[in-house]
Enzyme design. Structure first.
Site, short mmCIF file in Angstrom:
data_model
loop_
_atom_site.label_atom_id
_atom_site.label_comp_id
_atom_site.label_asym_id
_atom_site.label_seq_id
_atom_site.Cartn_x
_atom_site.Cartn_y
_atom_site.Cartn_z
N ILE A 84 -51.83 -14.98 50.71
CA ILE A 84 -52.43 -14.62 49.43
C ILE A 84 -51.89 -15.50 48.31
O ILE A 84 -50.68 -15.52 48.05
CB ILE A 84 -52.17 -13.13 49.11
CG1 ILE A 84 -52.50 -12.25 50.33
CG2 ILE A 84 -52.98 -12.71 47.88
CD1 ILE A 84 -53.89 -12.43 50.92
N LYS A 85 -52.83 -16.22 47.68
CA LYS A 85 -52.44 -17.10 46.57
C LYS A 85 -52.37 -16.28 45.28
O LYS A 85 -53.30 -15.53 44.95
CB LYS A 85 -53.46 -18.23 46.40
CG LYS A 85 -53.35 -19.27 47.49
CD LYS A 85 -54.49 -20.23 47.44
CE LYS A 85 -54.26 -21.36 46.47
NZ LYS A 85 -55.38 -22.34 46.54
N ILE A 86 -51.26 -16.46 44.58
CA ILE A 86 -51.03 -15.72 43.34
C ILE A 86 -50.61 -16.73 42.27
O ILE A 86 -49.71 -17.54 42.52
CB ILE A 86 -49.93 -14.64 43.56
CG1 ILE A 86 -50.44 -13.64 44.61
CG2 ILE A 86 -49.53 -13.97 42.25
CD1 ILE A 86 -49.60 -12.42 44.82
#
Ligand code: G3P
Length: 218
Positions: A84-86
């Protein structure tokens, strides 16, 4: 250094996956928007093409930590290989930290433009940091220098967070990333194709084919 493809286009992903050169697929809101598909559907389609040996990166849209955490959990449930890119910001770091402490969800801090940001992301618990090489070059900074600074800091302090170089615009960027010590470069389809090509290879193959015509056949 591993190669990921930076696209959500199914045809492009299928082609480079079948070439056997990629270990992952990265997306972001801009990339997804080009495909005209519902976000979750686009991500699911990608998971159906790439094997279990490929990671799939998808980005959260919320700007607050709680929302990011909820989105991250939903995305992570789509496939075991989801990362998951944050975005790198105060709320983003908080979300990375919550996910690290309370779940098995792996995160990648994106939109990294300084070594200080990369260090913070690693300390918050990100499994990956994504420095944007091309966008630094765009403003007259040295993208490659940032990658080697991050790699040096992570090596000195035995930090396990991996460096995924993003915003690669040319084969030269990919080679610079590899030499600077990146673990992964995520590369647009067009640039992977440019990496395949060399005029001497094209000419050499044409000559082999032409000379083969002169070989007597049975
Ligand atoms: O992976 C990030 C990338 O998609 C951004 O690329 O060329 O828009 O800076 P670019």
């Amino acid at each position: 250094m591993k190669i990921f493809v930076d696209t959500a286009n199914i045809k492009e992903i299928k082609e480079v996956y079948e070439m056997g050169v990629i270990s992952g697929v990265t997306t972001n809101p801009s990339i997804i928007s080009k495909e005209g598909k519902v976000f979750e559907d686009a991500v699911k389609e990608i998971t159906e093409i790439v094997g279990s040996d490929c990671l799939i990166f998808a980005e959260v849209i919320s700007l607050e930590a709680d929302g990011m955490v909820e989105e991250a959990k939903k995305l992570a449930a789509i496939h075991p290989n989801m990362i998951i890119k944050i975005p790198l910001c105060k709320e983003g770091l908080k979300a990375v930290s919550i996910l690290k402490k309370t779940t098995n969800v792996k995160t990648a801090c994106t939109l990294v433009f300084s070594a200080a940001q990369a260090l913070l992301a690693s300390r918050a618990g990100a499994s990956y940091v994504a420095p944007f090489m091309g966008r630094l070059d765009d403003i007259g900074a040295e993208g490659a220098e940032l990658i080697s600074d991050i790699a040096e800091i992570f090596a000195i302090h035995d930090i396990q967070t991996e460096i995924v170089v993003a915003s690669t615009r040319s084969p030269l960027h990919v080679i610079q990333a590899a030499k600077a010590g990146a673990n992964i470069a995520t590369v647009p389809y067009k640039v992977i194709m440019q990496m395949v090509e060399h005029p001497l290879t094209t000419n050499g193959l044409a000559k082999f084919m032409k000379d083969w015509e002169k070989v007597p056949k049975k």
